[in-house]
Design a protein around this motif. Structure first.
Motif, PDB file in Angstrom:
ATOM      1  N   LEU A 115      35.277   0.241  -5.027  1.00  0.00           N
ATOM      2  CA  LEU A 115      33.956   0.677  -4.561  1.00  0.00           C
ATOM      3  C   LEU A 115      32.889  -0.368  -4.879  1.00  0.00           C
ATOM      4  N   ALA A 116      33.026  -1.022  -6.014  1.00  0.00           N
ATOM      5  CA  ALA A 116      32.021  -2.005  -6.425  1.00  0.00           C
ATOM      6  C   ALA A 116      32.130  -3.314  -5.632  1.00  0.00           C
ATOM      7  N   PHE A 117      33.356  -3.757  -5.380  1.00  0.00           N
ATOM      8  CA  PHE A 117      33.544  -5.098  -4.815  1.00  0.00           C
ATOM      9  C   PHE A 117      34.048  -5.134  -3.386  1.00  0.00           C
ATOM     10  N   GLY A 118      34.429  -3.981  -2.844  1.00  0.00           N
ATOM     11  CA  GLY A 118      34.960  -3.950  -1.481  1.00  0.00           C
ATOM     12  C   GLY A 118      33.872  -4.084  -0.437  1.00  0.00           C
ATOM     13  N   SER A 119      34.295  -4.372   0.783  1.00  0.00           N
ATOM     14  CA  SER A 119      33.363  -4.419   1.911  1.00  0.00           C
ATOM     15  C   SER A 119      32.956  -2.984   2.260  1.00  0.00           C
ATOM     16  N   GLU A 120      32.010  -2.838   3.150  1.00  0.00           N
ATOM     17  CA  GLU A 120      31.562  -1.508   3.584  1.00  0.00           C
ATOM     18  C   GLU A 120      32.746  -0.710   4.150  1.00  0.00           C
ATOM     19  N   GLU A 121      33.577  -1.367   4.951  1.00  0.00           N
ATOM     20  CA  GLU A 121      34.735  -0.692   5.567  1.00  0.00           C
ATOM     21  C   GLU A 121      35.728  -0.255   4.488  1.00  0.00           C
ATOM     22  N   GLN A 122      35.946  -1.108   3.504  1.00  0.00           N
ATOM     23  CA  GLN A 122      36.886  -0.799   2.430  1.00  0.00           C
ATOM     24  C   GLN A 122      36.383   0.374   1.584  1.00  0.00           C
ATOM     25  N   ARG A 123      35.084   0.391   1.323  1.00  0.00           N
ATOM     26  CA  ARG A 123      34.500   1.510   0.572  1.00  0.00           C
ATOM     27  C   ARG A 123      34.644   2.802   1.368  1.00  0.00           C
ATOM     28  N   GLN A 124      34.506   2.684   2.688  1.00  0.00           N
ATOM     29  CA  GLN A 124      34.617   3.865   3.551  1.00  0.00           C
ATOM     30  C   GLN A 124      36.023   4.473   3.485  1.00  0.00           C
ATOM     31  N   VAL A 125      37.046   3.626   3.410  1.00  0.00           N
ATOM     32  CA  VAL A 125      38.425   4.104   3.295  1.00  0.00           C
ATOM     33  C   VAL A 125      38.569   4.970   2.039  1.00  0.00           C
ATOM     34  N   VAL A 126      38.003   4.493   0.937  1.00  0.00           N
ATOM     35  CA  VAL A 126      38.058   5.234  -0.329  1.00  0.00           C
ATOM     36  C   VAL A 126      37.298   6.553  -0.196  1.00  0.00           C
ATOM     37  N   LYS A 127      36.090   6.502   0.355  1.00  0.00           N
ATOM     38  CA  LYS A 127      35.284   7.715   0.498  1.00  0.00           C
ATOM     39  C   LYS A 127      35.985   8.740   1.377  1.00  0.00           C
ATOM     40  N   ASP A 128      36.566   8.285   2.495  1.00  0.00           N
ATOM     41  CA  ASP A 128      37.245   9.210   3.407  1.00  0.00           C
ATOM     42  C   ASP A 128      38.384   9.929   2.708  1.00  0.00           C
ATOM     43  N   GLU A 129      39.075   9.222   1.836  1.00  0.00           N
ATOM     44  CA  GLU A 129      40.223   9.826   1.161  1.00  0.00           C
ATOM     45  C   GLU A 129      39.821  10.693  -0.032  1.00  0.00           C
ATOM     46  N   LEU A 130      38.753  10.309  -0.741  1.00  0.00           N
ATOM     47  CA  LEU A 130      38.429  11.004  -1.994  1.00  0.00           C
ATOM     48  C   LEU A 130      37.318  12.048  -1.915  1.00  0.00           C
ATOM     49  N   ALA A 173      38.114  15.721  -2.055  1.00  0.00           N
ATOM     50  CA  ALA A 173      38.608  16.189  -3.357  1.00  0.00           C
ATOM     51  C   ALA A 173      37.551  16.058  -4.446  1.00  0.00           C
ATOM     52  N   PHE A 174      36.276  15.953  -4.052  1.00  0.00           N
ATOM     53  CA  PHE A 174      35.208  15.651  -5.002  1.00  0.00           C
ATOM     54  C   PHE A 174      35.161  16.606  -6.196  1.00  0.00           C
ATOM     55  N   VAL A 175      35.262  17.903  -5.946  1.00  0.00           N
ATOM     56  CA  VAL A 175      35.146  18.888  -7.035  1.00  0.00           C
ATOM     57  C   VAL A 175      36.267  18.672  -8.055  1.00  0.00           C
ATOM     58  N   ARG A 176      37.476  18.464  -7.562  1.00  0.00           N
ATOM     59  CA  ARG A 176      38.626  18.235  -8.455  1.00  0.00           C
ATOM     60  C   ARG A 176      38.420  16.945  -9.261  1.00  0.00           C
ATOM     61  N   LEU A 177      37.907  15.922  -8.616  1.00  0.00           N
ATOM     62  CA  LEU A 177      37.652  14.653  -9.317  1.00  0.00           C
ATOM     63  C   LEU A 177      36.582  14.850 -10.383  1.00  0.00           C
ATOM     64  N   ALA A 178      35.522  15.579 -10.027  1.00  0.00           N
ATOM     65  CA  ALA A 178      34.393  15.785 -10.943  1.00  0.00           C
ATOM     66  C   ALA A 178      34.832  16.490 -12.220  1.00  0.00           C
ATOM     67  N   GLU A 179      35.844  17.351 -12.121  1.00  0.00           N
ATOM     68  CA  GLU A 179      36.310  18.118 -13.283  1.00  0.00           C
ATOM     69  C   GLU A 179      37.270  17.331 -14.162  1.00  0.00           C
ATOM     70  N   ASP A 180      37.720  16.188 -13.689  1.00  0.00           N
ATOM     71  CA  ASP A 180      38.737  15.429 -14.407  1.00  0.00           C
ATOM     72  C   ASP A 180      38.128  14.448 -15.415  1.00  0.00           C
ATOM     73  N   LYS A 181      38.788  14.349 -16.551  1.00  0.00           N
ATOM     74  CA  LYS A 181      38.359  13.479 -17.650  1.00  0.00           C
ATOM     75  C   LYS A 181      38.138  12.026 -17.202  1.00  0.00           C
ATOM     76  N   TYR A 182      39.036  11.490 -16.395  1.00  0.00           N
ATOM     77  CA  TYR A 182      38.935  10.092 -15.968  1.00  0.00           C
ATOM     78  C   TYR A 182      38.248   9.943 -14.615  1.00  0.00           C
ATOM     79  N   ALA A 183      38.537  10.840 -13.695  1.00  0.00           N
ATOM     80  CA  ALA A 183      38.027  10.705 -12.326  1.00  0.00           C
ATOM     81  C   ALA A 183      36.545  11.037 -12.211  1.00  0.00           C
ATOM     82  N   ARG A 184      35.960  11.659 -13.230  1.00  0.00           N
ATOM     83  CA  ARG A 184      34.545  12.043 -13.122  1.00  0.00           C
ATOM     84  C   ARG A 184      33.630  10.835 -12.934  1.00  0.00           C
ATOM     85  N   PHE A 185      33.976   9.704 -13.545  1.00  0.00           N
ATOM     86  CA  PHE A 185      33.144   8.501 -13.379  1.00  0.00           C
ATOM     87  C   PHE A 185      33.241   7.996 -11.944  1.00  0.00           C
TER      88      PHE A 185
END
Length: 141
Positions: free
Chosen positions: A38-53, A56-68
């Motif tokens: 997310l920090a170093f990827g291009s706009e398109e690369q960041r979009q791939v991550v956002k589309d996939e994650l 699942a935002f709520v599940r990530l937010a509740e997780d010890k590591y994924a919350r960041f």
């Protein structure tokens, strides 16, 4: 250039993680790698991550590591992504508040990402629970 090299490395990482990002997001080491994408990827690369994650935002937010990672995803939302994002949060505010990590992420989203209408919606849901979320969902249809 160094940007080209970086985008090339990010492309390789995306290829490795594709379709497995949700599972990678909850592991300490790989969660940090996704944050780097997310920090170093291009706009398109960041979009791939956002589309996939983002779904699942709520599940990530509740997780010890994924919350960041969840906070980084929320911070990186474009103006057009914000409304669907907050729509997707409806009905999950209480779940997040009850989770120590989720509450931190929710506070971050409230303080730094939400506009005044979104803040109000979050507060009303917090006070009135799922009934409000259901009514506001039915009103939008």
């Amino acid at each position: 250039g160094s940007d080209e090299k970086r985008h090339e490395l990010v492309a390789q990482l995306l290829e490795l993680f594709k379709g497995r990002m949700g599972e990678m997001a909850v592991r300490h080491d790989t969660s940090r790698i996704i944050q780097s994408i997310l920090a170093f990827g291009s706009e398109e690369q960041r979009q791939v991550v956002k589309d996939e994650l983002l779904p699942a935002f709520v599940r990530l937010a509740e997780d010890k590591y994924a919350r960041f990672l969840a906070m980084k995803l929320a911070r990186g939302l474009t103006k057009t992504e914000r409304e669907p994002f907050f729509h997707g949060l409806r009905g999950s505010i209480m779940t997040l508040v009850r989770s120590a990590h989720g509450a931190d992420v929710l506070d971050f989203v409230y303080q730094t990402v939400a506009n005044s209408k979104q803040k109000l919606d979050m507060m009303i849901e917090l006070l009135h629970g799922k009934e409000y979320a259901l009514l506001s969902f039915l009103r939008m249809r």
